[in-house]
Motif scaffolding. Structure first.
Motif, PDB file in Angstrom:
ATOM      1  N   ILE A 106      52.345  23.734  22.865  1.00 58.28           N
ATOM      2  CA  ILE A 106      51.235  24.182  22.026  1.00 58.28           C
ATOM      3  C   ILE A 106      50.242  23.038  21.918  1.00 58.28           C
ATOM      4  CG2 ILE A 106      50.531  24.999  19.747  1.00 58.28           C
ATOM      5  CD1 ILE A 106      53.430  26.063  19.402  1.00 58.28           C
ATOM      6  N   ASP A 107      49.017  23.255  22.363  1.00 58.35           N
ATOM      7  CA  ASP A 107      47.960  22.249  22.264  1.00 58.35           C
ATOM      8  C   ASP A 107      47.468  22.203  20.821  1.00 58.35           C
ATOM      9  OD1 ASP A 107      45.739  20.567  23.725  1.00 58.35           O
ATOM     10  OD2 ASP A 107      44.720  21.898  22.302  1.00 58.35           O
ATOM     11  N   MET A 108      47.518  21.018  20.218  1.00 60.67           N
ATOM     12  CA  MET A 108      47.144  20.865  18.815  1.00 60.67           C
ATOM     13  C   MET A 108      45.803  20.137  18.642  1.00 60.67           C
ATOM     14  SD  MET A 108      49.486  22.517  17.232  1.00 60.67           S
ATOM     15  CE  MET A 108      49.214  22.024  15.539  1.00 60.67           C
ATOM     16  N   ASP A 109      44.963  20.181  19.643  1.00 64.59           N
ATOM     17  CA  ASP A 109      43.570  19.744  19.555  1.00 64.59           C
ATOM     18  C   ASP A 109      43.348  18.237  19.625  1.00 64.59           C
ATOM     19  OD1 ASP A 109      42.988  22.532  18.993  1.00 64.59           O
ATOM     20  OD2 ASP A 109      43.486  22.101  16.920  1.00 64.59           O
ATOM     21  N   LEU A 110      44.035  17.460  18.797  1.00 62.30           N
ATOM     22  CA  LEU A 110      43.802  16.022  18.794  1.00 62.30           C
ATOM     23  C   LEU A 110      44.236  15.408  20.114  1.00 62.30           C
ATOM     24  CD1 LEU A 110      45.029  14.914  15.253  1.00 62.30           C
ATOM     25  CD2 LEU A 110      42.667  15.002  16.077  1.00 62.30           C
ATOM     26  N   ASP A 125      38.386  14.752  19.521  1.00 61.05           N
ATOM     27  CA  ASP A 125      38.430  16.164  19.115  1.00 61.05           C
ATOM     28  C   ASP A 125      38.835  16.379  17.665  1.00 61.05           C
ATOM     29  OD1 ASP A 125      37.499  16.987  21.568  1.00 61.05           O
ATOM     30  OD2 ASP A 125      39.498  17.331  22.390  1.00 61.05           O
ATOM     31  N   ARG A 126      38.431  15.466  16.785  1.00 58.24           N
ATOM     32  CA  ARG A 126      38.718  15.659  15.364  1.00 58.24           C
ATOM     33  C   ARG A 126      37.996  16.893  14.817  1.00 58.24           C
ATOM     34  NH1 ARG A 126      41.258  11.213  13.015  1.00 58.24           N
ATOM     35  NH2 ARG A 126      41.176   9.282  14.215  1.00 58.24           N
ATOM     36  N   ASP A 127      36.825  17.212  15.375  1.00 57.12           N
ATOM     37  CA  ASP A 127      36.096  18.401  14.921  1.00 57.12           C
ATOM     38  C   ASP A 127      36.867  19.679  15.275  1.00 57.12           C
ATOM     39  OD1 ASP A 127      35.646  17.849  17.638  1.00 57.12           O
ATOM     40  OD2 ASP A 127      33.625  18.689  17.624  1.00 57.12           O
ATOM     41  N   GLU A 128      37.417  19.736  16.478  1.00 58.28           N
ATOM     42  CA  GLU A 128      38.216  20.888  16.891  1.00 58.28           C
ATOM     43  C   GLU A 128      39.489  20.986  16.040  1.00 58.28           C
ATOM     44  OE1 GLU A 128      40.410  22.512  20.943  1.00 58.28           O
ATOM     45  OE2 GLU A 128      38.956  20.874  21.117  1.00 58.28           O
ATOM     46  N   TRP A 129      40.093  19.853  15.745  1.00 57.61           N
ATOM     47  CA  TRP A 129      41.280  19.789  14.891  1.00 57.61           C
ATOM     48  C   TRP A 129      40.981  20.395  13.515  1.00 57.61           C
ATOM     49  CZ3 TRP A 129      46.315  19.083  14.377  1.00 57.61           C
ATOM     50  CH2 TRP A 129      46.855  18.483  13.241  1.00 57.61           C
ATOM     51  N   ALA A 130      39.864  19.993  12.914  1.00 58.28           N
ATOM     52  CA  ALA A 130      39.499  20.512  11.590  1.00 58.28           C
ATOM     53  C   ALA A 130      39.230  22.016  11.651  1.00 58.28           C
ATOM     54  CB  ALA A 130      38.274  19.758  11.059  1.00 58.28           C
ATOM     55  N   GLU A 131      38.487  22.440  12.673  1.00 52.27           N
ATOM     56  CA  GLU A 131      38.161  23.864  12.817  1.00 52.27           C
ATOM     57  C   GLU A 131      39.418  24.709  13.028  1.00 52.27           C
ATOM     58  OE1 GLU A 131      36.070  26.650  16.182  1.00 52.27           O
ATOM     59  OE2 GLU A 131      35.223  24.658  15.856  1.00 52.27           O
ATOM     60  N   HIS A 132      40.275  24.284  13.938  1.00 50.07           N
ATOM     61  CA  HIS A 132      41.469  25.077  14.263  1.00 50.07           C
ATOM     62  C   HIS A 132      42.528  25.010  13.173  1.00 50.07           C
ATOM     63  CE1 HIS A 132      40.561  25.266  18.839  1.00 50.07           C
ATOM     64  NE2 HIS A 132      39.770  26.035  18.118  1.00 50.07           N
ATOM     65  N   SER A 133      42.577  23.916  12.414  1.00 47.45           N
ATOM     66  CA  SER A 133      43.561  23.862  11.323  1.00 47.45           C
ATOM     67  C   SER A 133      43.248  24.940  10.289  1.00 47.45           C
ATOM     68  CB  SER A 133      43.598  22.481  10.688  1.00 47.45           C
ATOM     69  OG  SER A 133      42.385  22.183  10.037  1.00 47.45           O
ATOM     70  N   ALA A 134      41.970  25.184  10.048  1.00 47.76           N
ATOM     71  CA  ALA A 134      41.575  26.257   9.127  1.00 47.76           C
ATOM     72  C   ALA A 134      41.771  27.629   9.774  1.00 47.76           C
ATOM     73  CB  ALA A 134      40.120  26.069   8.701  1.00 47.76           C
ATOM     74  N   ALA A 145      52.057  14.965  10.165  1.00 43.64           N
ATOM     75  CA  ALA A 145      52.804  14.313  11.250  1.00 43.64           C
ATOM     76  C   ALA A 145      51.901  13.997  12.438  1.00 43.64           C
ATOM     77  CB  ALA A 145      53.972  15.197  11.688  1.00 43.64           C
ATOM     78  N   LEU A 146      51.049  14.939  12.821  1.00 40.20           N
ATOM     79  CA  LEU A 146      50.199  14.728  13.998  1.00 40.20           C
ATOM     80  C   LEU A 146      49.049  13.765  13.724  1.00 40.20           C
ATOM     81  CD1 LEU A 146      50.200  18.247  15.675  1.00 40.20           C
ATOM     82  CD2 LEU A 146      51.532  16.212  16.283  1.00 40.20           C
ATOM     83  N   GLU A 147      48.510  13.769  12.520  1.00 43.81           N
ATOM     84  CA  GLU A 147      47.466  12.793  12.191  1.00 43.81           C
ATOM     85  C   GLU A 147      48.026  11.373  12.239  1.00 43.81           C
ATOM     86  OE1 GLU A 147      46.056  14.322   8.447  1.00 43.81           O
ATOM     87  OE2 GLU A 147      44.799  15.835   9.427  1.00 43.81           O
ATOM     88  N   GLU A 148      49.241  11.184  11.715  1.00 46.46           N
ATOM     89  CA  GLU A 148      49.882   9.867  11.777  1.00 46.46           C
ATOM     90  C   GLU A 148      50.201   9.494  13.218  1.00 46.46           C
ATOM     91  OE1 GLU A 148      53.234  10.155   9.117  1.00 46.46           O
ATOM     92  OE2 GLU A 148      51.947  10.146   7.331  1.00 46.46           O
TER      93      GLU A 148
END
Length: 187
Positions: A106-110, A125-134, A145-148
């Motif tokens: 599973i691709d998690m954007d970051l 891709d922090r912008d994609e991460w924020a968009e897809h997390s929502a 876990a993934l941000e760390e």
């Protein structure tokens, strides 16, 4: 998931999906073997990567490490025209399917990227991460876990510690090139 692996040199696929199960990048690869870090796949110059709405062929050889952990995949390029040496996809459930010719995740954007030259290393891709997390509703514990992990990987890539150093991947890039595989026609 299977513990079986293809024979070195076997053609296979690495298939990403998004958190909601929708298809993402599909890479035509060849299995190269394993070391202490995990399994290595290669993509010769001219082999296809495609997702819905986009595709490209590898401009230069690259190898991907699927580590024993299941939250990232490390890709290293040789002589990339834009200097991209390292590209790490942060992910989830990365590993082998029941088919030993199919790795999935599973691709998690970051992403963590290292470009040779002035630009250096960064988390992308922090912008994609924020968009897809929502959009997909990533669980908070997965996000933490993934941000760390992204920050940890950024530090390790910048320090070029194994397996994020050039020497580790160069062994596998040499093996890939020694196979002498020609470009493939898109299916």
């Amino acid at each position: 998931m299977t513990d079986a692996r293809p024979a070195p040199g076997a053609q296979m696929t690495f298939q990403w999906r998004k958190w909601d199960g929708s298809p993402h990048w599909r890479h035509d690869c060849v299995y190269l073997g394993a070391d202490d870090w995990g399994d290595w796949l290669g993509q010769p110059t001219g082999w296809l990567s495609a997702r819905p709405g986009a595709s490209f062929v590898a401009e230069t050889p690259n190898v991907t490490l699927i580590p024993r952990r299941t939250d990232f995949a490390l890709t290293v390029n040789r002589a990339h025209p834009r200097g991209m040496r390292v590209y790490i996809d942060l992910g989830w459930e990365i590993g082998w399917s029941d088919d030993p010719l199919l790795a999935t995740g599973i691709d998690m954007d970051l992403d963590v990227v290292r470009v040779v030259g002035e630009r250096g290393t960064w988390v992308d891709d922090r912008d994609e991460w924020a968009e897809h997390s929502a959009l997909f509703g990533y669980p908070p514990e997965v996000m933490t876990a993934l941000e760390e992990l992204a920050l940890d990987l950024e530090d390790r890539v910048r320090a070029q510690v194994a397996p994020f150093d050039d020497a580790t991947a160069d062994v596998w890039l040499d093996r890939l090139e020694d196979l002498g595989l020609p470009p493939r026609s898109p299916a």
